[in-house]
Motif scaffolding. Structure first.
Motif, PDB file in Angstrom:
ATOM      1  N   SER A 193      -4.196  -1.552   4.801  1.00 51.33           N
ATOM      2  CA  SER A 193      -3.101  -1.800   3.855  1.00 51.33           C
ATOM      3  C   SER A 193      -3.165  -3.235   3.329  1.00 51.33           C
ATOM      4  N   ASP A 194      -3.668  -4.167   4.142  1.00 49.59           N
ATOM      5  CA  ASP A 194      -3.894  -5.537   3.655  1.00 49.59           C
ATOM      6  C   ASP A 194      -4.909  -5.548   2.511  1.00 49.59           C
ATOM      7  N   ILE A 195      -5.937  -4.709   2.616  1.00 49.12           N
ATOM      8  CA  ILE A 195      -6.978  -4.673   1.569  1.00 49.12           C
ATOM      9  C   ILE A 195      -6.387  -4.159   0.259  1.00 49.12           C
ATOM     10  N   TYR A 196      -5.526  -3.138   0.334  1.00 49.71           N
ATOM     11  CA  TYR A 196      -4.843  -2.678  -0.879  1.00 49.71           C
ATOM     12  C   TYR A 196      -4.093  -3.840  -1.523  1.00 49.71           C
ATOM     13  N   ALA A 228       0.837  -1.197   0.000  1.00 46.68           N
ATOM     14  CA  ALA A 228       0.000   0.000   0.000  1.00 46.68           C
ATOM     15  C   ALA A 228       0.874   1.250   0.000  1.00 46.68           C
ATOM     16  N   PRO A 229       0.497   2.265  -0.776  1.00 46.04           N
ATOM     17  CA  PRO A 229       1.336   3.468  -0.895  1.00 46.04           C
ATOM     18  C   PRO A 229       1.647   4.136   0.439  1.00 46.04           C
ATOM     19  N   GLU A 238      -5.237  -4.494 -21.676  1.00 46.79           N
ATOM     20  CA  GLU A 238      -6.259  -4.761 -22.691  1.00 46.79           C
ATOM     21  C   GLU A 238      -6.577  -6.251 -22.725  1.00 46.79           C
ATOM     22  N   LEU A 239      -5.536  -7.069 -22.586  1.00 45.77           N
ATOM     23  CA  LEU A 239      -5.695  -8.522 -22.548  1.00 45.77           C
ATOM     24  C   LEU A 239      -4.831  -9.081 -21.428  1.00 45.77           C
ATOM     25  N   PRO A 240      -5.339 -10.054 -20.668  1.00 45.86           N
ATOM     26  CA  PRO A 240      -6.712 -10.541 -20.725  1.00 45.86           C
ATOM     27  C   PRO A 240      -7.699  -9.488 -20.218  1.00 45.86           C
ATOM     28  N   VAL A 241      -8.927  -9.607 -20.660  1.00 47.22           N
ATOM     29  CA  VAL A 241      -9.953  -8.632 -20.316  1.00 47.22           C
ATOM     30  C   VAL A 241     -10.351  -8.775 -18.847  1.00 47.22           C
ATOM     31  N   ILE A 242     -10.364  -7.661 -18.121  1.00 45.04           N
ATOM     32  CA  ILE A 242     -10.937  -7.631 -16.770  1.00 45.04           C
ATOM     33  C   ILE A 242     -12.309  -6.974 -16.879  1.00 45.04           C
ATOM     34  N   PHE A 243     -13.363  -7.678 -16.480  1.00 41.72           N
ATOM     35  CA  PHE A 243     -14.714  -7.123 -16.565  1.00 41.72           C
ATOM     36  C   PHE A 243     -14.798  -5.828 -15.756  1.00 41.72           C
ATOM     37  N   ASP A 244     -15.673  -4.924 -16.197  1.00 42.98           N
ATOM     38  CA  ASP A 244     -15.777  -3.603 -15.566  1.00 42.98           C
ATOM     39  C   ASP A 244     -16.057  -3.691 -14.066  1.00 42.98           C
ATOM     40  N   HIS A 245     -16.974  -4.597 -13.662  1.00 41.01           N
ATOM     41  CA  HIS A 245     -17.326  -4.644 -12.240  1.00 41.01           C
ATOM     42  C   HIS A 245     -16.175  -5.209 -11.409  1.00 41.01           C
ATOM     43  N   HIS A 246     -15.361  -6.090 -11.992  1.00 40.13           N
ATOM     44  CA  HIS A 246     -14.185  -6.575 -11.275  1.00 40.13           C
ATOM     45  C   HIS A 246     -13.132  -5.466 -11.169  1.00 40.13           C
ATOM     46  N   TRP A 247     -12.942  -4.725 -12.256  1.00 43.12           N
ATOM     47  CA  TRP A 247     -11.976  -3.621 -12.227  1.00 43.12           C
ATOM     48  C   TRP A 247     -12.420  -2.555 -11.222  1.00 43.12           C
ATOM     49  N   SER A 248     -13.713  -2.296 -11.156  1.00 42.94           N
ATOM     50  CA  SER A 248     -14.231  -1.310 -10.215  1.00 42.94           C
ATOM     51  C   SER A 248     -13.937  -1.736  -8.777  1.00 42.94           C
ATOM     52  N   PHE A 249     -14.058  -3.034  -8.504  1.00 41.51           N
ATOM     53  CA  PHE A 249     -13.792  -3.502  -7.140  1.00 41.51           C
ATOM     54  C   PHE A 249     -12.295  -3.442  -6.826  1.00 41.51           C
ATOM     55  N   ILE A 250     -11.464  -3.755  -7.814  1.00 43.04           N
ATOM     56  CA  ILE A 250     -10.016  -3.616  -7.618  1.00 43.04           C
ATOM     57  C   ILE A 250      -9.683  -2.164  -7.257  1.00 43.04           C
ATOM     58  N   LYS A 251     -10.298  -1.233  -7.974  1.00 46.98           N
ATOM     59  CA  LYS A 251     -10.052   0.194  -7.716  1.00 46.98           C
ATOM     60  C   LYS A 251     -10.526   0.592  -6.314  1.00 46.98           C
ATOM     61  N   ASP A 252     -11.620  -0.027  -5.861  1.00 50.65           N
ATOM     62  CA  ASP A 252     -12.094   0.236  -4.495  1.00 50.65           C
ATOM     63  C   ASP A 252     -11.027  -0.180  -3.476  1.00 50.65           C
ATOM     64  N   CYS A 253     -10.399  -1.321  -3.732  1.00 50.08           N
ATOM     65  CA  CYS A 253      -9.340  -1.796  -2.828  1.00 50.08           C
ATOM     66  C   CYS A 253      -8.136  -0.865  -2.858  1.00 50.08           C
ATOM     67  N   TRP A 254      -7.948  -0.167  -3.965  1.00 53.22           N
ATOM     68  CA  TRP A 254      -6.810   0.742  -4.119  1.00 53.22           C
ATOM     69  C   TRP A 254      -7.145   2.188  -3.783  1.00 53.22           C
ATOM     70  N   SER A 255      -8.334   2.453  -3.302  1.00 48.62           N
ATOM     71  CA  SER A 255      -8.703   3.829  -2.976  1.00 48.62           C
ATOM     72  C   SER A 255      -7.949   4.290  -1.728  1.00 48.62           C
ATOM     73  N   ILE A 256      -8.151   5.539  -1.316  1.00 49.36           N
ATOM     74  CA  ILE A 256      -7.442   6.019  -0.127  1.00 49.36           C
ATOM     75  C   ILE A 256      -7.822   5.144   1.058  1.00 49.36           C
ATOM     76  N   LYS A 257      -6.929   5.022   1.995  1.00 47.81           N
ATOM     77  CA  LYS A 257      -7.008   3.930   2.979  1.00 47.81           C
ATOM     78  C   LYS A 257      -8.310   3.874   3.769  1.00 47.81           C
ATOM     79  N   ASP A 258      -8.916   5.021   4.071  1.00 44.34           N
ATOM     80  CA  ASP A 258     -10.133   5.001   4.883  1.00 44.34           C
ATOM     81  C   ASP A 258     -11.382   4.643   4.078  1.00 44.34           C
ATOM     82  N   ARG A 259     -11.248   4.538   2.770  1.00 45.48           N
ATOM     83  CA  ARG A 259     -12.408   4.238   1.928  1.00 45.48           C
ATOM     84  C   ARG A 259     -12.386   2.828   1.348  1.00 45.48           C
TER      85      ARG A 259
END
Length: 295
Positions: A206-209, A186-187, A248-269
């Motif tokens: 930081s584990d969630i990141y 985690a950053p 671009e490949l392999p394709v990550i579905f939008d909802h999976h990518w969105s959840f990955i981004k949630d895990c990478w959001s600022i630590k309190d979110r």
């Protein structure tokens, strides 16, 4: 916690593998008339005097006592400790023939179905939720610290050891990150502390990141920041606020990518480990019951 000194035989004169801050030995444990393959992990350190070694050994044994009490299908069990593999007591755990998650993905990525990938992720999320429910922070959740058993299940290993190893070797997370773990860290753990001599401490957030990085790795078969060959480049990217890029490949579905981004959001979110586990299991359930999904 059992002291297994004198019960193990090394299978070679040299360590089998070398981590950033530790060495792994493949050994045979002679137990009740049978032989069991085990892994012995010894923390590497600079030369210390006898008094300092004893002090750090006491600290290490306190942490290992926590590990020895944990019982979960997706947590690597700690059989005991052993002396004679380095300055400090070493850990004795099962030997996993399928190795680490990173190596497993490299070997099998072309043949792993999306369902199989989410089965691995479900194992990791279940293990992480269990740790957090026991008030244990992993602190070093990477593709190297998830081990794959002969039945293809994933098991978390080496939780809590990163903080100890950093203390023992006398370096910051920023420095230790260059030992191959920076792609999952985690950053906020790489930020230069305001107080001289202070060091960042891993948290459940930081584990969630790091889990988001595992999710990325399992879905793509590539480590985070795969576009950068050198870890030093990754450190620079993180310092600039650059997150791993979506391939671009392999394709990550939008909802999976969105959840990955949630895990990478600022630590309190970031989501909790329970929310992570619920999400992964809901996706696995959907895939297993979706007739259009490949097996």
């Amino acid at each position: 916690m059992p002291d297994l000194t004198g019960q193990l035989n090394r299978t070679s004169s040299y360590a089998t593998s070398f981590g950033g801050l530790s060495d792994i030995w493949r050994c045979i444990w002679h137990k009740n008339g049978s032989n069991t393959q085990v892994a012995v992990k010894s923390i590497r350190s600079q030369a210390l005097d006898e008094k300092d070694v004893k002090k750090k050994n006491r600290r290490l044994l306190r942490e290992l006592k926590v590990w020895s009490r944990l019982r979960h299908d997706n947590i690597v069990p700690l059989y005991g400790t052993v002396s004679g593999f380095g300055q400090f007591v070493s850990l004795v755990c099962p030997w996993y023939d399928n190795g680490s998650l990173s190596g497993y993905l490299e070997s099998h990525s072309e043949t792993l179905s999306i369902i199989r990938r989410f089965q691995l992720l479900s194992d990791v999320s279940a293990g992480l939720q269990y740790l957090h429910s026991c008030s244990v922070v992993h602190g070093d959740l990477t593709g190297s610290n998830v081990l794959i058993s002969s039945d293809g299940r994933a098991h978390l290993s080496d939780f809590g050891l990163s903080v100890i190893a950093v203390e023992f070797v006398g370096m910051s997370y920023f420095t230790s990150a260059l030992n191959g773990t920076v792609r999952w860290i985690a950053p906020e753990l790489l930020a230069i502390p305001e107080e001289e001599g202070a060091t960042a401490i891993p948290t459940p957030n930081s584990d969630i990141y790091s889990f988001g990085c595992i999710l990325f790795q399992v879905l793509t078969g590539k480590p985070p920041y795969y576009e950068f060959k050198r870890d030093a480049q990754v450190v620079v990217a993180i310092s600039l606020g650059t997150q791993p890029s979506r391939p671009e490949l392999p394709v990550i579905f939008d909802h999976h990518w969105s959840f990955i981004k949630d895990c990478w959001s600022i630590k309190d979110r970031r989501p909790s480990s329970q929310q992570v586990d619920e999400y992964i299991k809901s996706q696995l359930y959907f895939l297993q019951h979706d007739t259009s999904s490949p097996d």
